[in-house]
Design a protein around this motif. Structure first.
Motif, PDB file in Angstrom:
ATOM      1  N   VAL A 102       0.870  -1.186   0.000  1.00  0.00           N
ATOM      2  CA  VAL A 102       0.000   0.000   0.000  1.00  0.00           C
ATOM      3  C   VAL A 102       0.903   1.231   0.000  1.00  0.00           C
ATOM      4  N   PRO A 103       0.924   2.011  -1.080  1.00  0.00           N
ATOM      5  CA  PRO A 103       1.887   3.104  -1.227  1.00  0.00           C
ATOM      6  C   PRO A 103       1.857   4.144  -0.112  1.00  0.00           C
ATOM      7  N   VAL A 104       0.662   4.460   0.417  1.00  0.00           N
ATOM      8  CA  VAL A 104       0.567   5.545   1.398  1.00  0.00           C
ATOM      9  C   VAL A 104       0.953   5.110   2.810  1.00  0.00           C
ATOM     10  N   LEU A 105       1.183   3.819   3.011  1.00  0.00           N
ATOM     11  CA  LEU A 105       1.580   3.325   4.331  1.00  0.00           C
ATOM     12  C   LEU A 105       3.098   3.217   4.429  1.00  0.00           C
ATOM     13  N   SER A 106       3.600   3.214   5.639  1.00  0.00           N
ATOM     14  CA  SER A 106       5.040   3.060   5.867  1.00  0.00           C
ATOM     15  C   SER A 106       5.433   1.591   5.721  1.00  0.00           C
ATOM     16  N   ALA A 107       6.742   1.356   5.761  1.00  0.00           N
ATOM     17  CA  ALA A 107       7.237  -0.022   5.688  1.00  0.00           C
ATOM     18  C   ALA A 107       6.685  -0.859   6.835  1.00  0.00           C
ATOM     19  N   ALA A 108       6.767  -0.339   8.046  1.00  0.00           N
ATOM     20  CA  ALA A 108       6.289  -1.081   9.222  1.00  0.00           C
ATOM     21  C   ALA A 108       4.795  -1.361   9.129  1.00  0.00           C
ATOM     22  N   VAL A 141      16.174  -1.587   5.517  1.00  0.00           N
ATOM     23  CA  VAL A 141      14.786  -1.131   5.457  1.00  0.00           C
ATOM     24  C   VAL A 141      14.587  -0.039   6.505  1.00  0.00           C
ATOM     25  N   GLU A 142      14.018   1.087   6.088  1.00  0.00           N
ATOM     26  CA  GLU A 142      13.664   2.149   7.021  1.00  0.00           C
ATOM     27  C   GLU A 142      12.200   1.951   7.409  1.00  0.00           C
ATOM     28  N   PRO A 143      11.916   1.528   8.634  1.00  0.00           N
ATOM     29  CA  PRO A 143      10.545   1.171   9.031  1.00  0.00           C
ATOM     30  C   PRO A 143       9.516   2.275   8.838  1.00  0.00           C
TER      31      PRO A 143
END
Length: 521
Positions: A102-108, A141-143
């Motif tokens: 989901v593009p608008v969410l962060s990695a975490a 990875v940057e959470p």
């Protein structure tokens, strides 16, 4: 003794044993009683031509499809996998070509999306677990970074971390290096080796034989839904694997000749393009393409390759100050900026374009083969159209490109992706263009057909056409093309002689780390 009995007698069962796996789609048998073993702590390559059934087989292991016959054993115990959720309970995770983020969410947030961990979501705990996984296997990875700010390789890394976070110890990667630079591929391979050293099982589905030989321990080959054989990677060659896939000896040589009688065909100057959202996709791009050569275009996905070809074809509007000059053999130069595709065709410009979006832009899914052939020559000035020439052209394309179709009257949408691409490439080349532009012309094609198309492009070059080839495989670009133009974030970061540059240098230019100079002097 049957394979099932042999595995039952093993002291340490394999991570996965798929026995007699069969999958049908109507009358088509995609997998026919296949036995496949995946050992613990190994990297297994799954090879096969398009339509051989390799992705279908892995889709059953990952719970996307349910098998129609056969049994699956995970660590020696019979498993019932009917959904991706079931697969995760058995420690199986698949990383697809098209990322599920989901593009608008962060990695975490993407990592824990859909998980039921009990109680309130604690992102601090998630971040700590992500960093632990990254430290263990060599990921970066940057959470808190949003997906829409990530590069392609960062998104792929996130997908791998996501399945590891959910407990996967059997990982399936579908075409994992398709859009990576050589440097990013090397990093991925190092991570895969770390996963293997930790006892994980890794399966890769790929067409790149040099990568198969570099990373895998064992290779399994499928052909037309059947298990053909397996071989330790150290005991085989690219040629031997290709022969296994195709079932006969196949040449893996691209017939690149020295350019002769080169004439200026296309001169692009200060070309800039914005997309419908106002984002600058091309920024002051200049280059020249010559008849009698193949100009390759390299770049990380989304660097402006698509917009460049579409601007030349009249499908994207150039910003003021840009120029695209086309010079037909024996004629005066013509400015293409501001012209529509119909205007370009009316001027008699012998331009052929194989777009990236084969169905959305190149072909009409509901039409049959002859009608799709007619799209190239259809003229709105006539009420009636001739039906015989398109039928003859369709039959010729089917024969020359070995298109698998029940009949010429079959709608394009019913063909496989590889066969759809063959129809599109065949139609465009049949017009004998003076300028031929191809965006990922062999995407979705098996290695046999891919090499046939490479040599067809070389033949067009020898006939005096200017060929512009956008491709993902840098090894092919270096072997097929005469010069390579490298795009990075919409800018030209270099133009090089393909015979005198290494793949790693192209990779640096793709990430803007190389020197910004050209060899066009």
């Amino acid at each position: 003794m049957e394979a099932l009995e042999l595995h039952a007698e093993r002291e340490h069962p394999p991570a996965v044993f798929m026995h007699g796996i069969t999958k049908r789609f109507g009358s088509l048998v995609a997998n026919d009683a296949i036995d496949l073993t995946i050992e613990r702590g190994e990297i297994l390559s799954l090879l096969g031509e398009n339509g051989s059934g390799k992705t279908t087989l892995m889709n059953m292991l990952s719970g996307i499809y349910a098998q129609d016959g056969g049994e699956i054993y995970i660590h020696g115990k019979k498993a019932r996998i009917r959904s991706p959720k079931d697969a995760f309970t058995y420690g199986i995770g698949m990383i697809h070509q098209h990322f599920k983020l989901v593009p608008v969410l962060s990695a975490a947030e993407n990592i824990v999306l859909g998980l039921r961990e009990g109680g309130l979501l604690n992102l601090k705990t998630v971040r700590a677990r992500v960093r632990e996984i990254c430290d263990r296997y060599g990921f970066v990875v940057e959470p808190d970074k949003k997906v829409y700010d990530m590069s392609v390789s960062e998104k792929q890394t996130l997908e791998i971390v996501k399945v590891l976070y959910r407990g996967a110890d059997i990982l399936i990667l579908d075409e994992p290096t398709a859009v990576l630079t050589p440097q990013e591929t090397d990093k991925l391979f190092e991570v895969m080796r770390n996963l293997k050293a930790d006892g994980k099982s890794v399966v890769i589905i790929t067409h790149k034989l040099h990568e198969v030989l570099a990373i895998s321990d064992r290779v399994v080959v499928l052909r037309r839904g059947l298990f053909v054989g397996e071989v330790p990677t150290g005991e085989t060659t690219a040629q031997a694997l290709t022969d296994m896939m195709v079932g006969q000896a196949v040449s893996l040589q691209i017939a690149r000749t020295e350019p002769e009688n080169m004439t200026e065909r296309l001169a692009v100057s200060n070309l800039s393009v914005r997309d419908s959202d106002g984002v600058l996709r091309l920024d002051d791009v200049s280059f020249t393409a010559y008849g009698g050569e193949i100009l390759g275009i390299a770049g990380i996905s989304g660097s402006g390759q698509k917009e460049l070809l579409e601007a030349v074809a009249g499908l994207q509007r150039a910003l003021p100050g840009g120029s695209i000059i086309y010079t037909a053999p024996g004629k005066e130069p013509t400015e293409l900026v501001g012209l529509s595709p119909r205007d370009i065709r009316k001027l008699g410009v012998a331009l052929a374009f194989v777009p990236e979006d084969r169905l959305g832009m190149g072909l009409v899914a509901s039409m049959d083969l002859p009608d799709n052939m007619m799209l190239k020559s259809y003229n709105n000035g006539f009420i009636f159209t001739l039906r015989k020439p398109p039928r003859h052209l369709a039959a010729r394309v089917v024969q020359e490109f070995q298109v698998k179709t029940p009949s010429l009257k079959t709608p394009i949408r019913r063909l496989s992706g590889g066969n759809i691409q063959k129809v599109l490439v065949g139609r465009e080349i049949a017009g004998e263009p003076a300028l031929l532009m191809t965006a990922y012309a062999v995407r979705g094609l098996d290695i046999h057909t891919s090499y046939a198309i490479y040599n067809i492009l070389s033949e067009q070059k020898q006939k005096g056409a200017a060929v512009i080839y956008v491709g993902e495989d840098l090894d092919v670009l270096l072997e097929l093309c005469d010069r390579i133009l490298v795009l990075c974030a919409g800018k030209v970061s270099g133009i090089r002689d393909a015979r005198n540059i290494k793949k790693e240098e192209v990779g640096l230019l793709m990430t803007h780390l190389g020197e910004e100079k050209t060899d066009e002097a």
